[in-house]
Design an enzyme around this catalytic site. Structure first.
Site, PDB file in Angstrom:
ATOM      1  N   TYR A 101      38.891   8.608 -35.918  1.00 24.02           N
ATOM      2  CA  TYR A 101      37.478   8.840 -35.616  1.00 24.02           C
ATOM      3  C   TYR A 101      37.295  10.303 -35.255  1.00 24.02           C
ATOM      4  CZ  TYR A 101      33.019   9.003 -33.245  1.00 24.02           C
ATOM      5  OH  TYR A 101      31.745   9.355 -32.892  1.00 24.02           O
ATOM      6  N   GLU A 189      29.147  12.363 -37.514  1.00 25.23           N
ATOM      7  CA  GLU A 189      30.289  11.495 -37.252  1.00 25.23           C
ATOM      8  C   GLU A 189      31.015  11.139 -38.544  1.00 25.23           C
ATOM      9  OE1 GLU A 189      29.936   7.957 -34.322  1.00 25.23           O
ATOM     10  OE2 GLU A 189      29.707   7.086 -36.318  1.00 25.23           O
TER      11      GLU A 189
END
Ligand code: GDP
Ligand code: MN
Length: 381
Positions: A101, A189
């Site tokens: 992530y 993101e």
């Protein structure tokens, strides 16, 4: 404003972030053509502005182009969390070894952007934060200094990224940071950023949220807005330059000024009511804007009363009153309207409305109490 995965990834690519080869399709046959061009296993990904598409069946792997066509046909008829799938992204499938992530958002408490990275990617980061917060590595960025190279290395070390990937990872971190800054994003993101079986880093998923208040600087980005995610009333309101947010209560609010609008909603709640919307008609609102606002409020079938609270500074109360009469001559409504007008030309405003069969109030408390009462079907004078 939310961007779709394919839009976010197109932006990422401009900043040197490696993304899979792929294209969007609006029909199954287009998906087949794209899969043929790619000539490999592909992943068919629904483009809807909600998370967890994978779990909902909105992301499927296809071995060849005819399977791609079938799966695209299925996915294009789906609704995911209430949103219709209008497009699919057909990407070359990645052979995933590891999911990371990496994201950037604003940390309001720290008053700085924060980069977050985790070796436990792929799953929702909120879950990681809740269950295993120690697995998220954070670095704050000083907005004046910008991103420093050592910070990029800190992040790579913080998630135990193998050395061989640090160079590319540096490009990705710097690229995402620059995209975040340039687009006036509030979130950028990559989840997952994957390490492939052939040892490449690849941004498999992408998500960006943009600051609505900065969109006027970015006409190219504004055009990317997906109207499916917004209530019709909010789209209509934007056309007239009204700040409108639909809520679930039954008292429609028409107020000038965001602060006064918030206060009005608070006071409605204080007296046991629930606002049906936030609406700021803005300073100096003209009568046609007021009329549009009233139409938007009345289009909501939940609305059982309207509270009009205007403090006339730049806005003139007589203009507002005329707008209301205009709107009411056009839309016949039985919804009771409580009016509180104070400030510039308030007397003229009240005079204009005198024959319009409205409930008047002098103070905001009085107005809110009356609005709550009439919304509950009580008679008020
Ligand atoms: P989300 O569920 O909306 O976040 O969509 P993602 O694009 O993140 O996909 C969800 C999951 O599907 C990923 O975490 C991967 O595990 C898997 N996935 C997505 N793309 C590929 C791909 O190209 N190949 C493989 N093997 N898995 C993929
Ligand atoms: Mn994802």
């Amino acid at each position: 404003m939310k961007l779709h995965e394919y839009q976010s990834k197109q932006i990422f690519a401009r900043y040197g972030i490696p993304i899979p080869k792929g294209k969007v399709a609006a029909t199954a046959s287009e998906a087949r053509v794209i899969a043929d061009e790619l000539g490999s296993r592909v992943v068919i990904k629904s483009q809807v502005l909600v998370g967890g598409r994978g779990k909902a069946g909105g992301i499927r792997l296809a071995k060849n182009s005819s399977e791609a066509e079938d799966l695209a046909a299925q996915i294009l008829t789906m609704e995911i969390k209430g949103l219709p799938v209008r497009k699919v992204l057909v990407d070359e499938a990645a052979n995933i070894e590891h999911e990371i992530y990496f994201g950037i958002t604003n940390d309001r408490a720290a008053r700085k952007p924060v980069m977050m990275a985790s070796a436990a990617g792929g799953v929702e980061i909120e879950e990681v934060a809740r269950l295993t917060p120690e697995k998220i590595f954070r670095v704050h960025i000083d907005p004046l200094l910008g991103l420093r190279d050592y910070q990029t290395r800190d992040i790579a070390a913080g998630i135990d990224l193998p050395r061989e990937h640090w160079k590319t990872f540096g490009t990705i971190v710097r690229g995402l940071w620059q995209a975040y800054v340039d687009c006036d994003a509030t979130l950028a993101e990559i989840n997952p950023l994957v390490i492939t079986a052939d040892n490449r880093l690849l941004a498999v998923d992408g998500k960006m949220l943009l600051d609505d208040n900065a969109l006027f600087l970015h006409p190219d980005l504004s055009e990317m807005r997906d109207l499916d995610v917004e209530a019709d009333s909010e789209i209509e309101a934007r056309k007239y330059g009204l700040s409108f947010i639909k809520l679930d209560g039954n008292i429609g609010c028409m107020v000038n000024g965001a602060g006064l609008a918030m206060t009005t909603m608070d006071i409605i709640k204080l007296f046991g009511g629930e606002p049906a919307n936030f609406l700021d008609i803005g300073g100096g609102a003209s009568s046609d804007k007021v009329a549009a606002a009233l139409r938007i409020i009345l289009a909501d079938p939940n609305v059982k009363a309207i509270l009009l609270n205007v403090f006339g500074g730049i806005t003139r109360c007589d203009e507002v009153a005329r707008g209301i009469l205009d709107a009411l001559s056009e839309i016949k409504t039985k919804v009771p309207i409580v009016v509180r007008l104070v400030g510039t030309n308030a007397d003229e405003g009240r005079e204009i409305l005198a024959n319009a069969n409205m409930i008047t109030a002098v103070t905001l408390v009085d107005a809110a109490k009356k609005a709550v009462a009439v919304a509950n079907g009580e008679l008020v004078q």
